[in-house]
Design a protein around this motif. Sequence first.
Motif, PDB file in Angstrom:
ATOM      1  N   UNK A  48      17.394  -4.908   0.756  1.00  0.00           N
ATOM      2  CA  UNK A  48      17.485  -5.501  -0.578  1.00  0.00           C
ATOM      3  C   UNK A  48      16.718  -4.677  -1.610  1.00  0.00           C
ATOM      4  N   UNK A  49      15.647  -4.030  -1.152  1.00  0.00           N
ATOM      5  CA  UNK A  49      14.782  -3.288  -2.058  1.00  0.00           C
ATOM      6  C   UNK A  49      14.227  -2.054  -1.341  1.00  0.00           C
ATOM      7  N   UNK A  50      14.105  -0.961  -2.069  1.00  0.00           N
ATOM      8  CA  UNK A  50      13.529   0.259  -1.503  1.00  0.00           C
ATOM      9  C   UNK A  50      12.359   0.715  -2.356  1.00  0.00           C
ATOM     10  N   UNK A  51      11.245   0.994  -1.705  1.00  0.00           N
ATOM     11  CA  UNK A  51      10.076   1.574  -2.372  1.00  0.00           C
ATOM     12  C   UNK A  51       9.952   3.012  -1.892  1.00  0.00           C
ATOM     13  N   UNK A  52      10.013   3.962  -2.823  1.00  0.00           N
ATOM     14  CA  UNK A  52       9.859   5.373  -2.467  1.00  0.00           C
ATOM     15  C   UNK A  52       8.436   5.785  -2.795  1.00  0.00           C
ATOM     16  N   UNK A  53       7.729   6.275  -1.785  1.00  0.00           N
ATOM     17  CA  UNK A  53       6.340   6.688  -1.953  1.00  0.00           C
ATOM     18  C   UNK A  53       5.955   7.609  -0.803  1.00  0.00           C
ATOM     19  N   UNK A  54       4.840   8.294  -0.972  1.00  0.00           N
ATOM     20  CA  UNK A  54       4.369   9.170   0.104  1.00  0.00           C
ATOM     21  C   UNK A  54       3.742   8.320   1.210  1.00  0.00           C
ATOM     22  N   UNK A  55       3.693   8.874   2.414  1.00  0.00           N
ATOM     23  CA  UNK A  55       3.071   8.161   3.536  1.00  0.00           C
ATOM     24  C   UNK A  55       1.601   7.899   3.228  1.00  0.00           C
ATOM     25  N   UNK A  56       0.945   8.836   2.556  1.00  0.00           N
ATOM     26  CA  UNK A  56      -0.461   8.667   2.180  1.00  0.00           C
ATOM     27  C   UNK A  56      -0.629   7.479   1.235  1.00  0.00           C
ATOM     28  N   UNK A  57       0.245   7.389   0.232  1.00  0.00           N
ATOM     29  CA  UNK A  57       0.168   6.262  -0.697  1.00  0.00           C
ATOM     30  C   UNK A  57       0.542   4.953  -0.027  1.00  0.00           C
ATOM     31  N   UNK A  58       1.434   4.997   0.963  1.00  0.00           N
ATOM     32  CA  UNK A  58       1.773   3.789   1.714  1.00  0.00           C
ATOM     33  C   UNK A  58       0.547   3.257   2.444  1.00  0.00           C
ATOM     34  N   UNK A  59      -0.189   4.158   3.081  1.00  0.00           N
ATOM     35  CA  UNK A  59      -1.410   3.739   3.782  1.00  0.00           C
ATOM     36  C   UNK A  59      -2.408   3.132   2.801  1.00  0.00           C
ATOM     37  N   UNK A  60      -2.576   3.755   1.642  1.00  0.00           N
ATOM     38  CA  UNK A  60      -3.503   3.228   0.626  1.00  0.00           C
ATOM     39  C   UNK A  60      -3.042   1.857   0.138  1.00  0.00           C
ATOM     40  N   UNK A  61      -1.728   1.707  -0.073  1.00  0.00           N
ATOM     41  CA  UNK A  61      -1.173   0.437  -0.538  1.00  0.00           C
ATOM     42  C   UNK A  61      -1.458  -0.673   0.462  1.00  0.00           C
ATOM     43  N   UNK A  62      -1.186  -0.409   1.733  1.00  0.00           N
ATOM     44  CA  UNK A  62      -1.372  -1.424   2.777  1.00  0.00           C
ATOM     45  C   UNK A  62      -2.839  -1.739   3.022  1.00  0.00           C
ATOM     46  N   UNK A  63      -3.708  -0.774   2.740  1.00  0.00           N
ATOM     47  CA  UNK A  63      -5.147  -0.990   2.918  1.00  0.00           C
ATOM     48  C   UNK A  63      -5.782  -1.661   1.706  1.00  0.00           C
ATOM     49  N   UNK A  64      -4.985  -1.892   0.655  1.00  0.00           N
ATOM     50  CA  UNK A  64      -5.506  -2.519  -0.552  1.00  0.00           C
ATOM     51  C   UNK A  64      -6.258  -1.552  -1.448  1.00  0.00           C
ATOM     52  N   UNK A  65      -6.101  -0.252  -1.210  1.00  0.00           N
ATOM     53  CA  UNK A  65      -6.797   0.759  -2.008  1.00  0.00           C
ATOM     54  C   UNK A  65      -5.931   1.324  -3.121  1.00  0.00           C
ATOM     55  N   UNK A  66      -4.680   0.845  -3.198  1.00  0.00           N
ATOM     56  CA  UNK A  66      -3.767   1.287  -4.243  1.00  0.00           C
ATOM     57  C   UNK A  66      -3.105   0.052  -4.835  1.00  0.00           C
ATOM     58  N   UNK A  67      -3.348  -0.185  -6.120  1.00  0.00           N
ATOM     59  CA  UNK A  67      -2.758  -1.331  -6.801  1.00  0.00           C
ATOM     60  C   UNK A  67      -1.269  -1.073  -6.999  1.00  0.00           C
ATOM     61  N   UNK A  68      -0.401  -1.970  -6.501  1.00  0.00           N
ATOM     62  CA  UNK A  68       1.035  -1.723  -6.585  1.00  0.00           C
ATOM     63  C   UNK A  68       1.543  -1.530  -8.013  1.00  0.00           C
ATOM     64  N   UNK A  69       1.095  -2.369  -8.938  1.00  0.00           N
ATOM     65  CA  UNK A  69       1.576  -2.268 -10.322  1.00  0.00           C
ATOM     66  C   UNK A  69       1.128  -0.955 -10.963  1.00  0.00           C
TER      67      UNK A  69
END
Length: 94
Positions: A48-69
């Motif tokens: 339904x939805x695709x998020x394109x990002x680097x694997x490094x940014x994915x790890x940061x996102x999931x760890x709460x170290x990268x604000x999605x907005x």
Amino acid sequence: MALEDIAAGIRDGLTGKTFDGSLKFDCGDEGVIVLAQGDATTQDRDTDCTLRLSADNLQKLLAGKLNPMTAVMMGKIKVAGDMGVAMKLSKLIG
């Protein structure tokens, strides 16, 4: 960290939670992680939805170290498809 390891961590995090819809983290040449039907897999499929990002940014996102907005505004994450599904993700990782 390999995407399979990240997917395993997401699977663990999904235990006891529900996620309606399907979402793909597209990390380009490194591969994809698809969240659908309560599971996380590295098997590519339509979602339904695709998020394109680097694997490094994915790890940061999931760890709460990268604000999605902020990441979307800065172009670190590109969203395609149903934005509502992407918004539900914040409840899972928040």
